[in-house]
Design a protein around this motif. Structure first.
Motif, PDB file in Angstrom:
ATOM      1  N   ASP A  38     -41.128 -18.417 -69.634  1.00  0.00           N
ATOM      2  CA  ASP A  38     -40.359 -17.604 -68.690  1.00  0.00           C
ATOM      3  C   ASP A  38     -39.040 -18.268 -68.352  1.00  0.00           C
ATOM      4  O   ASP A  38     -38.002 -17.597 -68.234  1.00  0.00           O
ATOM      5  N   GLN A  39     -39.058 -19.607 -68.202  1.00  0.00           N
ATOM      6  CA  GLN A  39     -37.832 -20.327 -67.878  1.00  0.00           C
ATOM      7  C   GLN A  39     -36.830 -20.247 -69.026  1.00  0.00           C
ATOM      8  O   GLN A  39     -35.625 -20.078 -68.801  1.00  0.00           O
ATOM      9  N   VAL A  40     -37.331 -20.353 -70.266  1.00  0.00           N
ATOM     10  CA  VAL A  40     -36.428 -20.255 -71.424  1.00  0.00           C
ATOM     11  C   VAL A  40     -35.780 -18.874 -71.465  1.00  0.00           C
ATOM     12  O   VAL A  40     -34.564 -18.739 -71.673  1.00  0.00           O
ATOM     13  N   PHE A  41     -36.577 -17.833 -71.279  1.00  0.00           N
ATOM     14  CA  PHE A  41     -36.016 -16.478 -71.287  1.00  0.00           C
ATOM     15  C   PHE A  41     -34.982 -16.307 -70.180  1.00  0.00           C
ATOM     16  O   PHE A  41     -33.935 -15.685 -70.387  1.00  0.00           O
ATOM     17  N   ARG A  42     -35.249 -16.867 -68.993  1.00  0.00           N
ATOM     18  CA  ARG A  42     -34.260 -16.785 -67.912  1.00  0.00           C
ATOM     19  C   ARG A  42     -32.981 -17.522 -68.285  1.00  0.00           C
ATOM     20  O   ARG A  42     -31.870 -17.051 -68.009  1.00  0.00           O
ATOM     21  N   ASP A  43     -33.136 -18.683 -68.924  1.00  0.00           N
ATOM     22  CA  ASP A  43     -31.967 -19.490 -69.295  1.00  0.00           C
ATOM     23  C   ASP A  43     -31.047 -18.761 -70.277  1.00  0.00           C
ATOM     24  O   ASP A  43     -29.825 -18.981 -70.259  1.00  0.00           O
ATOM     25  N   VAL A  44     -31.631 -17.935 -71.136  1.00  0.00           N
ATOM     26  CA  VAL A  44     -30.798 -17.211 -72.126  1.00  0.00           C
ATOM     27  C   VAL A  44     -30.432 -15.821 -71.611  1.00  0.00           C
ATOM     28  O   VAL A  44     -29.830 -15.022 -72.338  1.00  0.00           O
ATOM     29  N   GLY A  45     -30.804 -15.536 -70.367  1.00  0.00           N
ATOM     30  CA  GLY A  45     -30.446 -14.259 -69.777  1.00  0.00           C
ATOM     31  C   GLY A  45     -31.203 -13.074 -70.346  1.00  0.00           C
ATOM     32  O   GLY A  45     -30.685 -11.942 -70.354  1.00  0.00           O
ATOM     33  N   ALA A  46     -32.428 -13.299 -70.804  1.00  0.00           N
ATOM     34  CA  ALA A  46     -33.215 -12.235 -71.424  1.00  0.00           C
ATOM     35  C   ALA A  46     -34.398 -11.854 -70.534  1.00  0.00           C
ATOM     36  O   ALA A  46     -34.976 -12.707 -69.853  1.00  0.00           O
ATOM     37  N   VAL A  47     -34.744 -10.582 -70.560  1.00  0.00           N
ATOM     38  CA  VAL A  47     -35.925 -10.086 -69.853  1.00  0.00           C
ATOM     39  C   VAL A  47     -36.928  -9.628 -70.913  1.00  0.00           C
ATOM     40  O   VAL A  47     -36.727  -8.593 -71.546  1.00  0.00           O
ATOM     41  N   PRO A  48     -37.979 -10.403 -71.157  1.00  0.00           N
ATOM     42  CA  PRO A  48     -38.900 -10.068 -72.242  1.00  0.00           C
ATOM     43  C   PRO A  48     -39.713  -8.806 -71.947  1.00  0.00           C
ATOM     44  O   PRO A  48     -40.040  -8.502 -70.800  1.00  0.00           O
ATOM     45  N   GLU A  49     -40.034  -8.086 -73.030  1.00  0.00           N
ATOM     46  CA  GLU A  49     -40.893  -6.907 -72.933  1.00  0.00           C
ATOM     47  C   GLU A  49     -42.337  -7.355 -73.146  1.00  0.00           C
ATOM     48  O   GLU A  49     -42.774  -7.565 -74.277  1.00  0.00           O
ATOM     49  N   ILE A  50     -43.075  -7.539 -72.069  1.00  0.00           N
ATOM     50  CA  ILE A  50     -44.442  -8.049 -72.150  1.00  0.00           C
ATOM     51  C   ILE A  50     -45.420  -6.876 -72.119  1.00  0.00           C
ATOM     52  O   ILE A  50     -45.480  -6.126 -71.139  1.00  0.00           O
ATOM     53  N   VAL A  51     -46.187  -6.738 -73.196  1.00  0.00           N
ATOM     54  CA  VAL A  51     -47.128  -5.617 -73.287  1.00  0.00           C
ATOM     55  C   VAL A  51     -48.551  -6.031 -72.952  1.00  0.00           C
ATOM     56  O   VAL A  51     -49.404  -5.185 -72.683  1.00  0.00           O
TER      57      VAL A  51
END
Length: 261
Positions: free
Chosen positions: A172-185
């Protein structure tokens, strides 16, 4: 009756009672913790006597975060070769539960992330740098790609561990760092479920490289290194500083030192 007798002797309730068992009182928790330490000391004495005869044997319970479970299996195999009399038990748990299990005597050693572990309380031996790969079906990925960015991975339907697990917090921290909101299914508390769902095409999943390497050939699926950024987290063998005289604990430390210079 034995619990009642103990309560009478100590002059305090140690069990919270209702129509059924409701847990331990504060005093009961303290008694349980002390009892586990006493049992551990007795066990250590028994093992020291055996070790004095040149026979290192006994039970060794390893608590491991799910990402390190494959490496924990390797350690169990190394121990079996070095000390056939040691019987290992491997339990997966969250990073917090691994340390709690060592504090209350459930675990003799732990495999967890080195980050945040107090070296005043525990001995840490780094094992490897955890790196991450994406597992997805061939149909879900571009044929030309031999690696994928975290930002691109976030656009795929993802199956990740639950939010209270350290691996998930890292991702989650990596995704926040790259400014991405992952699509979690989907979320799960174990990697096996995530792998099965990914192979079925339900979504992609992010695995530690050491675990992905243990899977072997994957028909119809691919493993792509995750880049931008390159993320590494140190996984370590953790043992309590007060356990230096327990032979099976010394055995795992020495075996790991031999296998992971």
């Amino acid at each position: 009756m034995r619990i009642r007798n103990l309560e009478d002797t100590l002059g305090t309730p140690i069990v919270r009672r209702g129509n059924r068992f409701q847990g331990l009182t504060t005093e009961g928790d303290a008694i349980l913790a002390r009892a586990r330490r006493i049992i551990g000391e007795v066990r250590g004495l028994e093992e020291e006597v055996r070790a004095a005869r040149g026979d290192i044997a006994g039970d060794l319970t390893i608590g491991t975060v799910p990402t390190a479970s494959a490496f924990a299996a390797d350690i169990a195999s190394w121990l079996r070769q070095e000390h056939p009399g040691i019987r290992t038990r491997i339990e997966t748990a969250t990073a917090l539960a691994v340390l709690q299990g060592m504090d209350d005597g459930r675990f003799d050693a732990g495999l967890t992330y080195a980050e945040g572990v107090s070296e005043d309380l525990y001995e840490l031996r780094p094992l490897y740098a955890e790196q991450y790969v994406l597992l997805a079906t061939v149909a879900m990925l571009s044929k030309e790609d031999d690696q994928i960015t975290w930002a691109a991975a976030a656009k795929l339907p993802l199956i990740l561990l639950e939010q209270d697990m350290q691996n998930r917090r890292i991702l989650d921290q990596v995704f926040r760092d790259v400014g991405a909101v992952p699509e979690i299914v989907s979320e799960t508390n174990g990697f096996m479920t995530a792998v099965v769902m990914a192979l079925a095409g339900t979504g992609a999943t992010v695995l530690p490289k050491v675990l992905a390497n243990a899977l072997g050939p994957l028909d119809g699926a691919r493993l792509l290194p995750l880049i931008e950024p390159d993320v590494e987290k140190t996984v370590a063998l953790v043992t309590a500083r007060g356990d230096k005289n327990i032979p099976v604990v010394e055995a795992i430390k020495q075996t790991v030192a031999k296998e992971v210079p």
